[in-house]
Enzyme design. Structure first.
Site, short mmCIF file in Angstrom:
data_model
loop_
_atom_site.label_atom_id
_atom_site.label_comp_id
_atom_site.label_asym_id
_atom_site.label_seq_id
_atom_site.Cartn_x
_atom_site.Cartn_y
_atom_site.Cartn_z
N ALA A 130 1.74 7.39 0.50
CA ALA A 130 1.56 6.53 1.67
C ALA A 130 0.64 5.35 1.39
CB ALA A 130 1.01 7.36 2.84
N ASP A 179 -7.19 2.05 -7.89
CA ASP A 179 -7.23 3.30 -7.13
C ASP A 179 -8.20 4.30 -7.75
OD1 ASP A 179 -5.20 1.98 -5.92
OD2 ASP A 179 -3.61 3.34 -6.57
#
Ligand code: GLA
Length: 398
Positions: A130, A179
């Site tokens: 997501a 990330d």
């Protein structure tokens, strides 16, 4: 779920003991957050600037060193379980979450570490695929646990690099460092300004006063696909190939919008590469402007830059989707919303918006129902807080 969720940890310990049949005392527990990127999208693998923060959703890892040359993997989030022998350890399975920890183990093995066998139980609440870095959360928590149990004494920034390499080399996604770095290096109450070329970083206080960060999950099945992402990487390489001899730059992250304007003609026959390069250099400029605005207390300006970032990702970088555009547009129509954009890799996944805490209830109600009307999909909303990076929660024999 957060790192101090003791009742959840207790339940997970029981699950571990029931499944793997060990003494509770032998289990070590670690937690890594997910992340939301506030601005600076698709700039990391070009050596550009990003501005993410770790969030208060994440992944627990319960782990035990067994010394029996077996590796057993269990998750409360995925059905697949795996039991792997030492000699078959580094063969990626097809479409399985286990590739994330395996890629990390391979990195430690390549560094000469003796692994000897472990049992792993993962449990997380970062929605998968997501755009909130559920995979980086798994990779970083694994790398941090290995670093602790194997006593390799690596800094968290190096743990982030190991986790990124695991994803590049084992999973095959050519992602940048954002990330893993945000998940490893996050700090409560702060976002992280990171130069992905030099890995110089700064924790910037997120002084939002009465404003909050709201994530909107489109719940669109994400079609990313490493291939669409890797395609963007190649297109950026093409742009660099065109510009490097003209400007002497070694990464697209060094390009300024003015330089691109001067050399637009060199992109004749390569309109896609031109659009990608324009997004990258303008997005880097937006990150710098956004951090300055935040530090000056001008969140209105920060929000405008978030909006411009989304529009560029939609039109120039072409990684948005109809549901993402709908959710962003509906959010921007809501009273009090300062900015809204897609976050992460796009192609579905999540948006991030900034709005007053007092407006959240109306926001989720109205945006949610209009989004449903427009797309037939149910959106989920989460108010998130900037949180700490990866940590050990319980020691062995704790
Ligand atoms: C994914 C990748 C990151 C970054 C973002 C887009 O999350 O893993 O490295 O490229 O997409 O900004």
């Amino acid at each position: 779920m957060n790192a101090s969720d003791t009742s959840l940890i207790k339940t997970l310990r029981q699950r571990f003991v029931d499944h793997f049949g060990h003494q509770d005392a032998d289990i070590a527990v670690f937690f890594a957050p997910g992340r939301v990127n506030l601005i600076g999208e698709y700039t990391d693998f070009t050596g550009g600037l990003v501005f993410p923060c770790a969030i208060n959703q994440g992944t627990f890892l319960l782990i035990r060193k067994t010394g029996n040359h077996q590796y057993r993997f269990l998750s409360t989030n995925f059905d697949q379980v795996a039991t792997l022998e030492q000699n078959k350890l580094f063969e990626p399975g097809e479409n399985t979450w286990v590739n994330y920890p395996l890629g990390v183990l391979e990195q430690f093995s390549q560094r000469g570490c003796v692994l000897d066998g472990f049992d792993f139980l993962y449990s997380g609440n970062v929605p998968n695929g997501a755009g909130l870095s559920s995979s980086a959360s798994i990779e970083v928590v694994t790398a941090f646990a290995m670093n602790t149990l194997l006593q390799t004494d690596l800094a968290n920034s190096e743990i982030a690099r190991i986790a990124q390499r695991a994803e590049n080399e084992f999973v095959g996604m050519q992602c940048g460092i954002m990330d893993q770095f945000a998940v490893a290096m996050g700090k409560a109450g702060h976002a992280l300004q990171l130069n992905c070329n030099t890995l110089e970083y700064r924790h910037v206080p997120l002084n939002l006063t009465d404003l909050v960060i709201v994530i909107g999950n489109t719940n669109q099945r994400r079609e990313l696909n490493d291939s669409a992402y890797n395609q963007r990487v190649l297109e950026c390489e093409k742009a660099l190939e065109i510009l490097a001899p003209l400007l002497g730059i070694t990464s697209l992250g060094q390009l300024t919008p003015e330089q691109l304007n001067q050399h637009e003609a060199a992109f004749h026959g390569h309109p896609v590469a031109l659009g990608r390069a324009r997004h990258i250099c303008e997005e880097n400029a937006r990150v710098m402007a956004a951090v300055s605005a935040l530090e000056a207390g001008d969140i209105g300006q920060f929000g405008k830059l978030m909006n411009a970032s989304h529009d560029s990702l939609r039109d120039l970088f072409e990684v948005s989707s109809e549901p993402l555009n709908q959710l962003v547009n509906l959010a921007r129509e809501q009273p009090g919303v300062l900015g809204s954009r897609l976050t992460g890799a796009g192609f579905g996944g999540c948006t991030v918006s900034i709005l007053p805490g007092t407006a959240v209830a109306d926001f989720t109600k109205h945006v949610g129902s209009r989004y449903k009307q427009a797309t037939g999909l149910d959106a989920d909303f989460y108010v998130v807080e900037a949180s700490d990076g990866v940590k050990q929660v319980h020691g062995i024999a704790s």
